[in-house]
Structure formats: structure tokens, C-alpha cells
Design a protein around this motif. Structure first.
Motif, PDB file in Angstrom:
ATOM      1  N   TRP A   1      -3.196  -7.278   3.281  1.00 12.14           N
ATOM      2  CA  TRP A   1      -2.588  -6.460   4.316  1.00 12.14           C
ATOM      3  C   TRP A   1      -2.235  -7.330   5.521  1.00 12.14           C
TER       4      TRP A   1
ATOM      5  N   PHE B   1       4.419   1.284  10.146  1.00 10.97           N
ATOM      6  CA  PHE B   1       3.465   1.992   9.299  1.00 10.97           C
ATOM      7  C   PHE B   1       4.156   3.121   8.539  1.00 10.97           C
ATOM      8  N   SER B   2       3.348   3.865   7.796  1.00 14.41           N
ATOM      9  CA  SER B   2       3.864   4.833   6.832  1.00 14.41           C
ATOM     10  C   SER B   2       4.718   5.923   7.449  1.00 14.41           C
TER      11      SER B   2
ATOM     12  N   ASN C   1       0.857  -1.197   0.000  1.00 18.56           N
ATOM     13  CA  ASN C   1       0.000   0.000   0.000  1.00 18.56           C
ATOM     14  C   ASN C   1       0.884   1.234   0.000  1.00 18.56           C
ATOM     15  N   ASP C   2       0.637   2.219   0.811  1.00 18.10           N
ATOM     16  CA  ASP C   2       1.199   3.568   0.660  1.00 18.10           C
ATOM     17  C   ASP C   2       2.667   3.654   0.226  1.00 18.10           C
TER      18      ASP C   2
ATOM     19  N   GLN D   1       4.562   0.431   1.954  1.00 18.30           N
ATOM     20  CA  GLN D   1       3.935  -0.451   2.933  1.00 18.30           C
ATOM     21  C   GLN D   1       3.844  -1.834   2.309  1.00 18.30           C
TER      22      GLN D   1
ATOM     23  N   ARG E   1      -0.196   8.892  13.578  1.00 19.35           N
ATOM     24  CA  ARG E   1       0.670   8.171  12.624  1.00 19.35           C
ATOM     25  C   ARG E   1       1.099   8.989  11.412  1.00 19.35           C
ATOM     26  N   ASP E   2       1.986   8.350  10.646  1.00 16.13           N
ATOM     27  CA  ASP E   2       2.409   8.769   9.305  1.00 16.13           C
ATOM     28  C   ASP E   2       3.212  10.069   9.325  1.00 16.13           C
TER      29      ASP E   2
ATOM     30  N   GLU F   1      -4.938  10.925   7.279  1.00 21.99           N
ATOM     31  CA  GLU F   1      -3.747  10.072   7.281  1.00 21.99           C
ATOM     32  C   GLU F   1      -2.703  10.668   6.337  1.00 21.99           C
ATOM     33  N   CYS F   2      -1.484  10.214   6.489  1.00 20.02           N
ATOM     34  CA  CYS F   2      -0.406  10.451   5.516  1.00 20.02           C
ATOM     35  C   CYS F   2      -0.269  11.905   5.063  1.00 20.02           C
TER      36      CYS F   2
ATOM     37  N   TYR G   1      -4.108   7.296  -3.515  1.00 16.51           N
ATOM     38  CA  TYR G   1      -4.201   7.508  -2.063  1.00 16.51           C
ATOM     39  C   TYR G   1      -2.808   7.670  -1.475  1.00 16.51           C
TER      40      TYR G   1
ATOM     41  N   TRP H   1      -8.590   1.548  -0.870  1.00 14.97           N
ATOM     42  CA  TRP H   1      -8.991   0.655   0.220  1.00 14.97           C
ATOM     43  C   TRP H   1     -10.346   0.038  -0.081  1.00 14.97           C
TER      44      TRP H   1
ATOM     45  N   MET I   1       3.072  -4.757   8.811  1.00 14.68           N
ATOM     46  CA  MET I   1       3.706  -3.969   7.767  1.00 14.68           C
ATOM     47  C   MET I   1       5.221  -3.919   7.864  1.00 14.68           C
TER      48      MET I   1
END
Ligand code: FRU
Length: 478
Positions: free
Chosen positions: A45, A80-81, A20-21, A37, A149-150, A205-206, A267, A288, A48
Motif C-alpha cells: 500500500w 482513495f475509494s 485494494n478496493d 485502489q 471517505r469513500d 468504510e466503502c 472486502y 487487510w 493511492m
């Protein structure tokens, strides 16, 4: 064994398993580095890791060994990211979110998210001995320790390191918090950098942040977005906020908002500044919403978008595919001034699933405005995906109802364009399992995966009413 034919040609896909990301997108020691990710053990998923690939042109990628694995107490549930920078002493520093259930309230059954670092040389990365560098204890009150996060890290012109972290407040809304540091290791909470008042989804997010042409640009990916007319679609969406940023105070005054992509499969983007001064962004080219559409026994799942060069005009972000793409053009075909009236046409030299098309549609002078133009691609007797332009209501649509998925939702994507006299301009990029449409010189972009079997390669142009079409098609080689 995954053969080249099973992968996109110039979009990075997961080495094996799940992607993913994009993470840690950066320029380091002569290479573009892109981490992602990664769950290498299955095409779904899971805990990670950070996959890793490098490139000289952002189109041909070479895999390097995974950079991070969830092997410490503070990241046992996943790395995570996050993002990457080059430190003052020339090291490659990765900052990521460690997810664990072994934090402050052991046994509570909750997971915690904290920011961690790892330092490396472009090949191997060593986690910092005293991770996390921003722990749950440094989250201000009123924020949720499970949704923090991120990290987006950068060094300001004043030499100070800054990091933006997405955090859920006690109303369940995403805020972007700013921390600062002199050394990249010891971080102090500074302020709320941007706040979701509930207008844009729930959790954010992110985050990514940069200054471009004198404007501050913050991008965040939204969960649970409710559509706003045609500018935002529902579900997971990426928001771009443009405003005035003052580095001396770290104030960011937002002036405009826009959706980064009107398709569904874009995304969590990250961006870099290239050595020649371009701002280039890349996103996860999946959604997602549809991430469970594939078979988990597939050898891999997940691909990145084409990197996009960014510009600002009238407080709006314009996006175009990176100019390096022209280096992949092998042969071109031109069809000019094609008049179509309630008919359809295909060309023996315009077909396939790896190509670029520059398309212009115009009304025919003296004739009434046409009703619809359709480019139907990735087609055969069973499958097709349609790019539709309806000038009467200024709508552009990607309709992938017949692209081969068993899912009913998420197959119709719409954008409303500003042009109002029947002219339509689009750059269309196909790379086996995707379509990316850049409308009106990058004013809007629509991205969609196309999971149609590869032998469905026909392209048919259709007109309802009378119109004129110009097209240039470029074959793209690997
Ligand atoms: C966004 C995201 C991030 C998180 C990562 C986990 O797609 O949910 O917020 O770090 O994916 O894989």
C-alpha cells in the motif's frame, strides 16, 4: 514482466504493484469499467492511484491507463475509494476521496479526507478545477475530518444526485452521511443515512447502496468487528443491511443484517446494475489482516472476487457467481451416487487449480448420520486446503492451515448452515490463487485466497462415516 501463468485466469488482478478496493464499478459506453485502489510502484500500500480495466463480460479484463494519480494539493496523499456514474450529459464521472495534509489546519500533522470529482470519456479523466466538491467545512459537527471517505454516488429516480459518505463520529464509530445535489458538483448535507450504534465494529468504510426487489440494501465494510457467533468474523468484515427505503424522504429503516462473506478475503464491495437488469457486486478478494503476507518484491499483489449476482429472499441477500462464468466451461466430468464410508477417494479427471465443482453430499438412507465430509484441494505432500462439512453441528469450514503461509491466524473460516438433515450443496470455484464457495444456492459465501504453489493440484474427497456424493466438475478456460 508478469506472465499470464502468474495471474488468476478470470479474476482481475493488479496490473503491477498493489491493488485494494474496487472503485468506480460501472457500465459506460458498452463496457464494464472497474477501477481499483492502486499503488503501481510497489506491491504494498502507498499513495493511492486509481487503476483501470474494462471488460465485456466481467471475466476477461483489459487494462487501461491509470485514471487518477495523487498529483494535486487536495489529494497529494492519495486518491482513495469512490464510485462512478454517467452524468446527464453522457460523461463518466468519478467521485473519490482526496487525502491531504494541506487543508484547514496546515502544520497540524493531520490528514484530511474530502470528496472530489473527475470527469472523463472512459480513457482519460480530468479532475474538476474546483475540487474538493465536499470539503471538511461541509462535515457536520461531531465528525472527524480525518475519517470522511469513500463516496457512493447515484442518481435517484427523481433525478437528484445522492452521495453516501462514511464518516467517523466523535465516539470513533462509523456513520453513513447523505449529501444531495442537482448537478453532481454542488452538494448539500442532508442527513445521517445509517448509524453504527457500536454493534458492528468501529469505523465503517466503502458504503454501497441500491434498491433490489423493492428493498433498500446498504453494504458497508467494518473495521475492528468483534465476532458474533458464527455470523460475523473478527477484524475487517462486510455487513449487509436490508430495509425499507423511501426516496421521497431518504429514510432507510433497517430490517435485517447479515455478513456478506464467511471467508476472510472479501472486502469493500461495489455493485452495478447491468443492462439486462441484474444487480452484480464485486469485492476485493484479499484481507487487510493478511495483506502483509506476501513479499513486497512480488510483481503484483491483489485480486478481485468473482462478480456475484444478487437476489433477495426472505429479507436475506443471496449471492451467485455471474452467469457469464458458464461461458468459460470447456469440459465437464460427472461422478454420481458415490458411496463413501470412512475412506477417501480421488478421480483422475478431477484435479487442478482452475475449475468449478458443483457438489452435493447426502446421508445414506437407513444409515446413521455421517460425522464429516472433507474436500481437500490445492494439495500435494506438503500443502492442502480443506473444505469441511460437519452435519452434526451444521458447520462448514475452510481450513487453510497448510496452504503455504507463514501466518498462524486467519486460516480457519466457519459458517453455520440452516439445513439440518445431512444434505450439503456447494458450488466451488478455484482460480489458481483463490477458492470461492457458494453454499446452499448462495445463502452464504466463503471466500479465501490460496497462495499455494500451483503444482499442488490434487483434490481428494474424504468421509468420516457413511455418505453419498454427487459432483460435476467443469474445467474453466481463459
Ligand atoms: C478500505 C479503505 C478505504 C480507503 C481505501 C484506501 O479498504 O481503507 O476506506 O478509501 O481503503 O486505500
Amino acid at each position: 514482466m508478469i506472465t499470464d501463468g502468474q495471474r488468476p485466469v478470470f479474476h482481475l488482478s493488479s496490473r503491477v504493484g498493489w491493488m485494494n478496493d474496487p472503485n468506480g464499478f460501472s457500465v459506460y459506453e458498452g463496457f464494464y469499467h472497474l477501477f481499483y485502489q492502486y499503488h503501481p510502484y510497489e506491491a504494498r500500500w502507498g499513495p493511492m492511484h486509481w487503476g483501470h480495466a474494462v471488460s465485456r463480460d466481467m471475466l476477461h479484463w483489459e487494462y487501461r491507463p491509470a485514471a487518477l494519480a495523487p498529483d494535486r494539493s487536495y489529494d497529494n496523499l492519495g486518491c482513495f475509494s469512490g464510485t462512478a456514474i454517467t452524468t446527464k450529459d453522457g460523461k463518466h464521472l468519478l467521485m473519490y476521496t482526496g487525502v491531504t495534509d494541506r487543508c484547514c489546519e496546515a502544520g497540524s500533522g493531520e490528514t484530511y479526507q474530502q470528496q472530489c470529482i473527475a470527469v472523463g470519456d472512459g480513457f482519460d479523466y480530468v479532475k474538476y478545477a474546483f475540487n474538493p466538491v465536499i470539503s471538511t467545512g461541509q462535515i457536520p459537527e461531531r465528525y472527524n475530518k480525518c475519517h470522511f471517505r469513500d463516496p457512493k454516488v447515484w442518481q435517484g429516480d427523481d433525478g437528484i444526485y445522492r452521495v453516501l459518505v462514511a464518516a467517523m463520529d466523535d465516539n470513533g464509530l462509523g456513520n453513513i452521511l447523505l449529501y444531495t445535489s442537482d448537478d453532481g458538483i454542488n452538494w448539500t448535507y442532508k442527513k445521517v443515512f445509517a448509524r453504527n450504534d457500536g454493534s458492528f465494529g468501529k469505523m465503517w468504510e466503502c458504503p454501497d447502496f441500491f434498491v433490489l426487489e423493492g428493498k433498500g440494501v446498504l453494504t458497508v465494510s467494518l473495521e475492528d468487528m468483534t465476532p458474533k457467533g458464527y455470523e460475523y468474523h473478527g477484524g475487517h468484515e462486510t455487513l449487509c443491511l436490508i430495509g425499507d427505503y423511501d426516496e421521497s424522504t431518504d429514510d432507510f429503516f433497517i430490517r435485517s443484517d447479515q455478513s456478506l462473506d464467511h471467508g476472510i478475503d472479501f472486502y469493500a464491495p461495489e455493485s452495478i446494475e447491468t443492462d439486462d437488469g441484474r444487480r452484480v457486486m464485486i469485492g476485493w478478494m484479499q484481507s487487510w489482516e493478511n495483506a502483509s503476507c506476501h513479499d513486497i518484491h512480488d510483481p503484483y499483489f491483489g485480486q478481485m472476487s468473482i462478480p456475484r449476482e444478487l437476489k433477495i429472499r426472505d429479507c436475506r441477500l443471496y449471492q451467485q457467481p455471474i452467469r457469464e462464468l458458464t461461458g468459460l466451461r470447456s469440459r465437464n466430468t460427472v461422478h454420481s451416487n458415490i458411496i463413501m464410508e470412512d475412506d477417501e477417494i480421488s478421480f483422475f479427471d478431477v484435479s487442478g487449480r482452475v475449475l468449478e465443482i458443483d457438489l452435493e453430499i447426502a446421508p445414506v438412507p437407513g444409515e446413521s448420520l455421517f460425522d464429516r465430509f472433507i474436500m481437500s484441494f490445492a494439495g500435494d505432500k506438503v500443502y492442502h486446503t480443506d473444505l469441511v462439512f460437519r452435519p452434526g453441528d451444521l458447520m462448514v469450514e475452510i481450513d487453510r492451515e497448510f496452504f503455504g503461509s507463514g501466518k498462524k491466524n486467519g486460516n480457519r473460516m466457519v459458517a453455520r448452515i440452516t439445513n439440518n438433515d445431512g444434505f450439503f450443496k456447494a458450488k466451488i470455484i478455484l482460480d489458481r490463487f483463490s477458492v470461492e464457495v457458494f453454499l446452499e444456492d448462495g445463502h452464504q459465501v466463503m471466500t479465501s485466497t490460496v497462495c499455494t504453489p500451483l503444482d499442488a493440484g490434487s483434490i481428494v474427497f474424504k468421509a468420516v462415516g457413511k455418505l453419498m456424493m454427487n459432483l460435476i466438475k467443469y474445467d474453466l478456460k481463459s
